[in-house]
Design a protein around this motif. Structure first.
Motif, mmCIF file in Angstrom:
data_model
loop_
_atom_site.group_PDB
_atom_site.id
_atom_site.type_symbol
_atom_site.label_atom_id
_atom_site.label_comp_id
_atom_site.label_asym_id
_atom_site.label_seq_id
_atom_site.Cartn_x
_atom_site.Cartn_y
_atom_site.Cartn_z
ATOM 1 N N ALA A 65 0.828 -1.207 0.000
ATOM 2 C CA ALA A 65 0.000 0.000 0.000
ATOM 3 C C ALA A 65 0.868 1.265 0.000
ATOM 4 N N LYS A 66 1.991 1.225 0.727
ATOM 5 C CA LYS A 66 2.899 2.376 0.754
ATOM 6 C C LYS A 66 3.535 2.589 -0.623
ATOM 7 N N LYS A 67 3.887 1.488 -1.287
ATOM 8 C CA LYS A 67 4.532 1.595 -2.601
ATOM 9 C C LYS A 67 3.566 2.074 -3.678
ATOM 10 N N THR A 68 2.310 1.632 -3.598
ATOM 11 C CA THR A 68 1.328 1.967 -4.638
ATOM 12 C C THR A 68 0.481 3.190 -4.285
ATOM 13 N N LYS A 69 0.603 3.665 -3.020
ATOM 14 C CA LYS A 69 -0.206 4.794 -2.527
ATOM 15 C C LYS A 69 -1.699 4.506 -2.697
ATOM 16 N N SER A 70 -2.078 3.269 -2.413
ATOM 17 C CA SER A 70 -3.482 2.850 -2.535
ATOM 18 C C SER A 70 -4.169 2.947 -1.174
ATOM 19 N N SER A 71 -5.134 3.856 -1.053
ATOM 20 C CA SER A 71 -5.838 4.020 0.216
ATOM 21 C C SER A 71 -6.731 2.827 0.512
ATOM 22 N N SER A 72 -7.316 2.237 -0.542
ATOM 23 C CA SER A 72 -8.188 1.082 -0.309
ATOM 24 C C SER A 72 -7.366 -0.119 0.170
ATOM 25 N N LEU A 73 -6.166 -0.315 -0.390
ATOM 26 C CA LEU A 73 -5.316 -1.412 0.055
ATOM 27 C C LEU A 73 -4.782 -1.136 1.455
ATOM 28 N N LYS A 74 -4.539 0.128 1.759
ATOM 29 C CA LYS A 74 -4.116 0.489 3.114
ATOM 30 C C LYS A 74 -5.219 0.138 4.114
ATOM 31 N N SER A 75 -6.473 0.446 3.745
ATOM 32 C CA SER A 75 -7.606 0.101 4.610
ATOM 33 C C SER A 75 -7.716 -1.412 4.758
ATOM 34 N N ALA A 76 -7.489 -2.135 3.650
ATOM 35 C CA ALA A 76 -7.547 -3.594 3.691
ATOM 36 C C ALA A 76 -6.447 -4.143 4.602
ATOM 37 N N ALA A 77 -5.265 -3.518 4.559
ATOM 38 C CA ALA A 77 -4.158 -3.956 5.410
ATOM 39 C C ALA A 77 -4.494 -3.751 6.886
ATOM 40 N N ILE A 78 -5.089 -2.610 7.203
ATOM 41 C CA ILE A 78 -5.501 -2.345 8.583
ATOM 42 C C ILE A 78 -6.534 -3.379 9.028
ATOM 43 N N ASP A 79 -7.409 -3.745 8.104
ATOM 44 C CA ASP A 79 -8.413 -4.776 8.390
ATOM 45 C C ASP A 79 -7.734 -6.127 8.632
ATOM 46 N N ASN A 80 -6.678 -6.414 7.848
ATOM 47 C CA ASN A 80 -5.908 -7.650 8.055
ATOM 48 C C ASN A 80 -5.328 -7.685 9.464
ATOM 49 N N GLU A 130 0.605 22.702 -9.436
ATOM 50 C CA GLU A 130 0.026 21.437 -9.899
ATOM 51 C C GLU A 130 1.048 20.306 -9.856
ATOM 52 N N ARG A 131 2.301 20.608 -10.219
ATOM 53 C CA ARG A 131 3.343 19.575 -10.182
ATOM 54 C C ARG A 131 3.629 19.150 -8.745
ATOM 55 N N SER A 132 3.654 20.127 -7.852
ATOM 56 C CA SER A 132 3.912 19.816 -6.439
ATOM 57 C C SER A 132 2.801 18.947 -5.861
ATOM 58 N N LEU A 133 1.554 19.287 -6.189
ATOM 59 C CA LEU A 133 0.416 18.497 -5.705
ATOM 60 C C LEU A 133 0.444 17.083 -6.286
ATOM 61 N N ALA A 134 0.852 16.976 -7.554
ATOM 62 C CA ALA A 134 0.957 15.657 -8.181
ATOM 63 C C ALA A 134 2.003 14.806 -7.459
ATOM 64 N N ASP A 135 3.097 15.455 -7.040
ATOM 65 C CA ASP A 135 4.139 14.744 -6.300
ATOM 66 C C ASP A 135 3.621 14.232 -4.956
ATOM 67 N N GLU A 136 2.590 14.890 -4.427
ATOM 68 C CA GLU A 136 1.991 14.477 -3.156
ATOM 69 C C GLU A 136 0.847 13.490 -3.357
ATOM 70 N N GLY A 137 0.671 13.013 -4.590
ATOM 71 C CA GLY A 137 -0.318 11.977 -4.844
ATOM 72 C C GLY A 137 -1.662 12.461 -5.335
#
Length: 287
Positions: A138-153, A266-273
């Protein structure tokens, strides 16, 4: 973006297959060895199967490109599927409570086989391993849904270990601990469904967390040439963030210079995901 979504799917599949195996083993053992708590833990994993399927469906649909009817893409499909699943989870939790409360009041409980303890502990250990894998992904992919799934795990791993610890009491002369554990797990399942429902409604109604707004405002203020931030409006689309930002710039600069500052923001915000941002400049008025 698409690459990260596909990588995140691997974690969702891992959770799904693990939950299928563990729920089948726990339910079979719970029935065979007379443990209401182990059966309730199995039902807890069955609801996680539904959540994993919802995440997979949402991620799959999210990959579809934007079209005329969906100019922002299809990324909110994930939130819709999890909302529907949350109602099923709440129903399962309430059903577990209704099935076990009469047993407790009527004194209908037996001592489960000691094997149920080891099944619970082993299940907890497996889920902790799945948590470590999915949390890292989740950290590598920046996936919030996978992060939530990990917390559920992680939560499920701790619940299984807690169930095992509770079942120890059934082996030392307190069989009443078994239906009590089942009731606690039923309440936990219902509460989990409620939280998922609440989060899905928040996102679908275009809610946006205040701490996220503050984070993006601070990020924008770091850009050279930004004199201030008039407003930031955000919305979530599945794992993605869309922002509309109005900034203040020096009124004496040219239109091209103002446009360059907006590009930097816009570039800075993109860098923040941030998946997509629209930045509008306004002339800065000094007091």
């Amino acid at each position: 973006m698409e690459s990260n979504l596909k990588r995140a799917q691997k974690g969702a599949y891992l959770s799904l297959f693990t939950y299928i195996i563990l729920s089948a083993v726990k339910f079979t053992a719970g029935v065979q060895f007379n443990s209401a708590a182990l059966q309730a833990d199995a039902f807890n994993n069955m609801t996680d199967i539904l959540v994993s399927v919802a995440v997979l469906i949402g991620l799959k649909i999210s990959l579809k490109p934007a079209d005329r009817n969906h100019p922002y893409g299809h990324m909110k499909s994930e939130n819709i599927s999890t909302l529907l699943v949350s109602f099923i989870i709440m129903f399962v939790g309430l059903q577990v409570i209704m099935d076990n409360f009469p047993k407790l009041t009527a004194g209908e409980y037996t001592t489960p086989d000691s094997l149920t303890l080891w099944i619970s502990f082993l299940s907890g250990f497996i889920m902790l391993m799945v948590y470590l894998y999915n949390n890292n992904l989740a950290k590598k992919t920046k996936s919030s849904s996978l992060k939530s799934a990990a917390i559920d795990n992680l939560s499920d791993g701790m619940v299984s270990i807690g169930t095992g610890l509770g079942l120890i009491f059934t082996q030392i002369g307190y069989p009443i601990a078994d239906p009590i554990l089942a009731l606690i797990l039923g309440a936990l399942i219902a509460w989990t469904g409620f939280k998922i429902c609440k989060d899905a409604i928040f996102t679908l109604s275009d809610g946006f967390h205040e701490e996220d707004l503050e984070f993006y405002i601070n990020d924008v203020m770091k850009i050279d040439g930004v004199k201030g931030v008039s407003s930031v409006k955000g919305r979530y689309h599945g794992d993605s963030v869309f922002l509309d930002v109005t900034i203040f710039v020096d009124r004496t600069i040219t239109l091209d210079e103002a446009h360059d500052i907006c590009d930097k923001v816009e570039r800075s915000l993109a860098d923040e995901g941030v998946y997509s941002s629209y930045v509008h400049p306004e002339p800065y008025e000094e007091d």
